[in-house]
Each structure stands twice: as structure tokens, then as C-alpha cells.
Design a protein around this motif. Sequence first.
Motif, PDB file in Angstrom:
ATOM      1  N   ARG A  52      -2.288   2.110   8.978  1.00 54.64           N
ATOM      2  CA  ARG A  52      -1.330   1.121   9.487  1.00 54.64           C
ATOM      3  C   ARG A  52      -1.892   0.357  10.677  1.00 54.64           C
ATOM      4  O   ARG A  52      -1.645  -0.831  10.846  1.00 54.64           O
ATOM      5  N   PHE A  56      -3.640   5.182  12.834  1.00 54.74           N
ATOM      6  CA  PHE A  56      -2.403   5.793  12.367  1.00 54.74           C
ATOM      7  C   PHE A  56      -2.387   5.654  10.857  1.00 54.74           C
ATOM      8  O   PHE A  56      -2.568   4.551  10.327  1.00 54.74           O
ATOM      9  N   LEU A 111      -0.366   6.174   7.325  1.00 54.84           N
ATOM     10  CA  LEU A 111       0.898   6.372   6.636  1.00 54.84           C
ATOM     11  C   LEU A 111       0.659   7.316   5.472  1.00 54.84           C
ATOM     12  O   LEU A 111      -0.131   7.013   4.566  1.00 54.84           O
ATOM     13  N   ARG A 156       2.771  10.970   3.491  1.00 52.44           N
ATOM     14  CA  ARG A 156       3.803  12.017   3.534  1.00 52.44           C
ATOM     15  C   ARG A 156       3.209  13.406   3.318  1.00 52.44           C
ATOM     16  O   ARG A 156       3.929  14.384   3.286  1.00 52.44           O
ATOM     17  N   ARG A 162      -0.979  13.166  16.573  1.00 50.12           N
ATOM     18  CA  ARG A 162       0.417  12.740  16.563  1.00 50.12           C
ATOM     19  C   ARG A 162       0.966  12.883  15.155  1.00 50.12           C
ATOM     20  O   ARG A 162       0.288  12.518  14.182  1.00 50.12           O
ATOM     21  N   LEU A 163       2.180  13.406  15.035  1.00 51.23           N
ATOM     22  CA  LEU A 163       2.850  13.541  13.744  1.00 51.23           C
ATOM     23  C   LEU A 163       4.195  12.826  13.791  1.00 51.23           C
ATOM     24  O   LEU A 163       4.922  12.941  14.781  1.00 51.23           O
ATOM     25  N   THR A 164       4.520  12.079  12.739  1.00 53.25           N
ATOM     26  CA  THR A 164       5.830  11.457  12.587  1.00 53.25           C
ATOM     27  C   THR A 164       6.247  11.647  11.126  1.00 53.25           C
ATOM     28  O   THR A 164       5.409  12.022  10.289  1.00 53.25           O
ATOM     29  N   PRO A 165       7.498  11.364  10.797  1.00 52.10           N
ATOM     30  CA  PRO A 165       7.904  11.450   9.393  1.00 52.10           C
ATOM     31  C   PRO A 165       7.139  10.458   8.490  1.00 52.10           C
ATOM     32  O   PRO A 165       7.022  10.684   7.294  1.00 52.10           O
ATOM     33  N   GLU A 166       6.622   9.393   9.067  1.00 53.88           N
ATOM     34  CA  GLU A 166       5.893   8.372   8.293  1.00 53.88           C
ATOM     35  C   GLU A 166       4.426   8.714   8.075  1.00 53.88           C
ATOM     36  O   GLU A 166       3.796   8.198   7.170  1.00 53.88           O
ATOM     37  N   PHE A 216       0.640  10.183  10.449  1.00 58.62           N
ATOM     38  CA  PHE A 216       0.021  10.875  11.571  1.00 58.62           C
ATOM     39  C   PHE A 216      -1.025  10.005  12.256  1.00 58.62           C
ATOM     40  O   PHE A 216      -1.631   9.127  11.651  1.00 58.62           O
ATOM     41  N   GLY A 217      -1.213  10.270  13.539  1.00 60.68           N
ATOM     42  CA  GLY A 217      -2.232   9.590  14.327  1.00 60.68           C
ATOM     43  C   GLY A 217      -3.469  10.458  14.424  1.00 60.68           C
ATOM     44  O   GLY A 217      -3.376  11.671  14.600  1.00 60.68           O
TER      45      GLY A 217
END
Length: 102
Positions: free
Chosen positions: A32, A40, A42, A44, A74-78, A80-81
Motif C-alpha cells: 500500500r 505496509f 495489505l 489478511r 505493526r499489525l492491523t486488521p488490513e 502489517f507494516g
Amino acid sequence: MKDKGRRQHVRKAVHVPVRYKNRTGLSSGVIRDISLGGAFILSRRATTLGQNLPVSFFPSHFEKTVWITGEVVRLTPEGFGVRFTSNDEIQKAAVISIASAQ
């Protein structure tokens, strides 16, 4: 590619297919945003903080796929970084190629 803000390198918004190797095997996603310091992704697919993973992409103007090792920071629902932990001259050129092509 530096910024006076919190980040060491300025990130560039892109949309680049990527593959990476995690503990379950080869997975895919989309970059992304990217900078000389990281990206980053994208995706899942499950990953964990601190995990080291090889990331591959195919920049235009390159004859082959480029692999860069990164640490998940970094982790997000979308997704990771990833902070790049290997960054030789070819890898830096690949990142710059992606950032300037978009």
C-alpha cells in the motif's frame, strides 16, 4: 526521501503486488505504501510482531524479482507494516523504482 515528522523516510502510496514467506509458507498481498525503510502490506494472512520475513516484488525496469528481508513492526486488521532489515544497493534501487513509477 526523509521527512521531519516521526518517520525516518517518507512513504509513497503505491499499489504493487507482493509475495512474502511466513511460517505457513508463501503468501501474497499488495504493498500500500513504501519507503527506503519499509512498507505496509495489505494482507489478511496471519503474521506476528517481530517476525522476520522475506518480501518479494517485481519493479518495472528490473529484469528479475527483488527480495528484501523485513521485520513485522505493526499489525492491523488490513495488513502489517514491515521495516526492511536488508537493504543493499539493488534493493534500494528497486524501492526507488516502485516509488517513482506510481
